[in-house]
Design a protein around this motif. Structure first.
Motif, mmCIF file in Angstrom:
data_model
loop_
_atom_site.group_PDB
_atom_site.id
_atom_site.type_symbol
_atom_site.label_atom_id
_atom_site.label_comp_id
_atom_site.label_asym_id
_atom_site.label_seq_id
_atom_site.Cartn_x
_atom_site.Cartn_y
_atom_site.Cartn_z
ATOM 1 N N SER A 187 0.565 -1.111 0.167
ATOM 2 C CA SER A 187 -0.100 0.094 0.041
ATOM 3 C C SER A 187 0.354 1.491 -0.529
ATOM 4 O O SER A 187 0.405 2.963 -0.649
ATOM 5 N N GLN A 188 2.239 0.924 0.344
ATOM 6 C CA GLN A 188 2.745 2.827 0.588
ATOM 7 C C GLN A 188 3.615 2.877 -0.902
ATOM 8 O O GLN A 188 4.582 1.231 -1.381
ATOM 9 N N LEU A 189 3.976 3.600 -1.333
ATOM 10 C CA LEU A 189 4.712 3.873 -2.723
ATOM 11 C C LEU A 189 6.005 3.791 -2.679
ATOM 12 O O LEU A 189 6.846 4.514 -1.860
ATOM 13 N N SER A 190 7.007 3.143 -3.290
ATOM 14 C CA SER A 190 8.137 2.865 -2.421
ATOM 15 C C SER A 190 8.914 3.471 -3.601
ATOM 16 O O SER A 190 10.188 2.619 -4.417
ATOM 17 N N THR A 191 8.543 3.994 -4.711
ATOM 18 C CA THR A 191 8.864 4.126 -5.902
ATOM 19 C C THR A 191 10.341 5.013 -5.994
ATOM 20 O O THR A 191 12.152 4.569 -6.312
ATOM 21 N N LYS A 192 11.161 6.194 -4.944
ATOM 22 C CA LYS A 192 11.441 7.121 -4.733
ATOM 23 C C LYS A 192 12.806 5.953 -4.174
ATOM 24 O O LYS A 192 14.172 6.312 -4.099
ATOM 25 N N TYR A 193 12.001 5.432 -3.295
ATOM 26 C CA TYR A 193 13.285 4.434 -2.817
ATOM 27 C C TYR A 193 13.873 2.812 -3.938
ATOM 28 O O TYR A 193 14.986 2.602 -2.740
ATOM 29 N N ILE A 194 13.057 2.192 -4.205
ATOM 30 C CA ILE A 194 13.727 1.797 -5.130
ATOM 31 C C ILE A 194 13.838 2.266 -6.378
ATOM 32 O O ILE A 194 15.936 1.604 -6.217
ATOM 33 N N GLN A 195 14.468 3.208 -6.762
ATOM 34 C CA GLN A 195 15.065 4.817 -7.749
ATOM 35 C C GLN A 195 16.520 4.825 -6.619
ATOM 36 O O GLN A 195 17.772 4.488 -7.432
ATOM 37 N N LYS A 196 16.119 4.715 -5.399
ATOM 38 C CA LYS A 196 17.720 5.405 -4.987
ATOM 39 C C LYS A 196 18.712 3.849 -5.152
ATOM 40 O O LYS A 196 19.605 4.125 -4.545
ATOM 41 N N ALA A 197 18.512 2.532 -4.677
ATOM 42 C CA ALA A 197 19.115 1.541 -4.320
ATOM 43 C C ALA A 197 19.754 1.247 -6.374
ATOM 44 O O ALA A 197 20.585 0.721 -6.314
ATOM 45 N N ILE A 198 18.869 1.729 -7.271
ATOM 46 C CA ILE A 198 19.025 1.346 -8.474
ATOM 47 C C ILE A 198 20.484 2.135 -8.710
ATOM 48 O O ILE A 198 21.502 2.143 -9.610
ATOM 49 N N ASP A 199 19.967 3.742 -8.377
ATOM 50 C CA ASP A 199 21.018 4.678 -8.533
ATOM 51 C C ASP A 199 22.833 4.793 -7.495
ATOM 52 O O ASP A 199 23.609 5.062 -8.850
ATOM 53 N N ALA A 200 22.028 3.538 -6.843
ATOM 54 C CA ALA A 200 23.204 3.702 -5.324
ATOM 55 C C ALA A 200 24.091 2.597 -6.154
ATOM 56 O O ALA A 200 25.691 2.265 -6.389
ATOM 57 N N CYS A 201 23.540 1.501 -7.128
ATOM 58 C CA CYS A 201 24.095 0.233 -7.441
ATOM 59 C C CYS A 201 25.215 0.627 -8.733
ATOM 60 O O CYS A 201 26.149 0.126 -9.134
ATOM 61 N N SER A 202 23.832 1.592 -9.508
ATOM 62 C CA SER A 202 24.579 2.229 -10.882
ATOM 63 C C SER A 202 25.710 2.726 -10.542
ATOM 64 O O SER A 202 27.187 2.982 -11.250
ATOM 65 N N ALA A 203 25.916 3.831 -9.279
ATOM 66 C CA ALA A 203 27.376 4.985 -8.796
ATOM 67 C C ALA A 203 28.087 3.803 -8.784
ATOM 68 O O ALA A 203 29.346 4.504 -8.767
ATOM 69 N N ASN A 204 28.288 3.039 -7.934
ATOM 70 C CA ASN A 204 29.456 2.191 -7.238
ATOM 71 C C ASN A 204 29.547 1.580 -8.728
ATOM 72 O O ASN A 204 30.314 0.027 -8.394
#
Length: 513
Positions: free
Chosen positions: A35-52
């Motif tokens: 029920s809670q929208l997690s878009t920005k949190y999932i995207q943060k994980a993806i961005d961090a993974c790519s940046a590293n």
């Protein structure tokens, strides 16, 4: 040493996966309560993974509600068993990128993956209904990417097409499961890319199951599909309708085509005469060039199909000013049970021809029941019509296969067996050049129809022995342009009449050996 060698091999084959660092989306704030929208949190994980430098973004058990998430280079989205990515029901959560919306969206990325045994669910029944309703998100959209792996995942309930591969290079899709029956235009896998392999997938859809497209001058080419189970209420294997650039070097083999699990939107038994079952599909194999593209080098082999209205549908048309090209197609080892009186067909438009098509080792069972009126019906050209098995009406003048505006067509060991009596020929050829039929096994029509009808056909050869039945008339030949017709084989008393000439056809056109 063995572990080092193995890791090196995996690293070379799939750089985004090997030696991966895991990024757990719950560590970045995602909550899997559905029920809670997690878009920005999932995207943060993806961005961090790519940046590293890349690795795995892991979706653990739970139901994670999200809008669009963007995959980036060297990132593998891994959806665990018991995990679900659920699409938001609010269109605003899917911003447009390059004019398109998607739940999982990769654009111009390298070394990307979607893997695991979890589920991606689009909640697509919440979006606009109606055929071609606009502005709905794809479930998964991979665009202009290279080195893509999608494996093991379940893709369900899209708002629009389920899985679109657009302008990519080097894609491997294996062992995925698609279920799409909640909205119109619920295609399964749409391929408009090059250097693609697809294997061991199960695709169950309301609209086209496995669909090759060419939306631009980009040519869909070098694609191999094998060992898949396909189910559809529309077309099971389709190339087109979009066919601007075309399709080259495509191989499809060892697939099962079966009835879809359900049909919420199609009621073919109400609109297609002869169809009595509530769940059926349109064409088993539909090959279409209608936008000026080129179809060349298609090989489809070892297909078993059931619950299809029309086993084979090949069409060269023109929705614009250009007609395109269809040539060098091989279809072999096909076993089909059709559920309508709409026969297989290979047709072009006046002034153009489909060329060099081989049908080999084909066995088609049909319901039968075609009438003499059906046999003598005038079939419209429909040059600019949307290509579909019923585009010429709900019945054709042949019960097996209808050929028009074709050249270099070969039928080897083809069987047509209707369950009920048929007053139509098994094979009807109109405006054909260089046609060869060898070892035809077909049930003789009732009433006055021949087994084979030729109308303005030049360069036709027929050989084989049909001695297992009584045939009142083997050939009816029409048209002053019919010539160079050769009949070879052993024909005894079971053939009451070998041929009949009609409509200015000349006996000089015929050679009997």
């Amino acid at each position: 040493m063995k572990k080092i060698i193995a890791l090196l091999f995996v690293s070379i084959a799939f750089p985004c996966i090997a030696l991966a660092t895991d990024y757990l989306i719950t560590d970045y704030g995602a909550i899997g309560n559905g029920s809670q929208l997690s878009t920005k949190y999932i995207q943060k994980a993806i961005d961090a993974c790519s940046a590293n430098g890349g690795g795995r973004v892991v979706v653990p058990s739970g139901d994670f509600l999200t809008g669009t998430i963007y995959l980036k280079s060297h990132v593998e989205l891994y959806v665990n068993s018991g995990a679900k990515i659920s699409g938001s029901r609010n269109r605003a959560d899917y911003p447009k990128v390059s004019g398109e919306r998607g739940l999982i969206f990769a654009l111009e990325a390298t070394d990307v993956g979607i893997t695991g045994s979890g589920e991606i669910n689009g909640n697509g029944g919440s979006f606009y209904k109606g055929d071609n309703a606009p502005d709905r998100p794809f479930l998964v959209l991979i665009k202009k990417c290279s080195k893509v792996l999608v494996s093991g995942i379940s893709l369900k309930n899209p708002a629009f097409w389920t899985f679109r591969l657009l302008y990519n290079d080097r894609v491997n899709v294996e062992g995925i499961y698609i279920y799409a029956h909640v909205n119109f235009n619920n295609d399964g896998l749409d391929i408009d890319s090059k250097n693609v392999t697809v294997s061991n997938c199960i695709i169950d859809t309301d609209d086209d199951a496995l669909c090759f497209k060419s939306d631009s001058s980009f040519i869909c080419q070098n694609v191999t599909v094998s060992n898949c189970v396909l189910a559809s209420n529309c077309n099971f294997i389709k190339m087109g309708t979009a066919s601007v650039g075309g399709f080259k070097n495509i191989s499809i083999s060892s697939c099962i085509l079966q009835r879809a699990s359900e049909s919420r939107l199609r009621f073919w038994e109400r609109s297609v005469p002869g169809v009595t079952e509530p769940v059926t599909g349109l064409a088993g194999i539909a090959l279409e060039i209608v936008d000026g593209g080129v179809m060349d080098g298609i090989n489809i082999n070892n297909i078993v199909m059931d619950g299809v209205q029309t086993p084979l549908f090949v069409r060269l048309g023109s929705r614009s000013n250009a007609a395109g090209i269809v040539r060098n197609v091989m279809i072999s080892n096909i076993t089909a049970k059709s559920v309508s009186r709409i026969a297989s067909s290979i047709t072009a438009i006046p002034g153009f021809r489909i060329e060099n098509v081989v049908l080999r080792d084909i066995n088609i069972q049909s319901p039968g029941g075609g009438s003499e009126t059906d046999y003598t019906a005038i079939i419209p050209e429909q040059e600019r019509a949307y290509p579909e098995n019923r585009m010429f009406g709900v019945i054709l003048p042949a019960y097996g296969i209808y050929l028009r505006h074709v050249g270099g067509i070969s039928l080897y060991n083809v069987q047509f067996r209707p369950a009920a009596g048929e007053a139509r020929p098994a094979v009807y050829v109109e405006d054909g050049r260089e046609i060869r039929v060898s070892d035809l096994k077909a049930t003789a029509p009732i009433q006055h129809a021949p087994l084979v009808e030729l109308n303005d056909v030049s360069g036709f050869s027929f050989e084989g022995d049909t001695a297992d039945q009584i045939i009142p008339l083997l050939f009816r030949i029409r048209g002053a342009r019919s010539n160079h017709i050769s009949i070879t084989g052993k024909y005894d008393d079971h053939i009451h009449r070998l041929y009949e000439l009609k409509d200015s056809a000349s006996k000089k056109a015929l050679t009997i050996r």
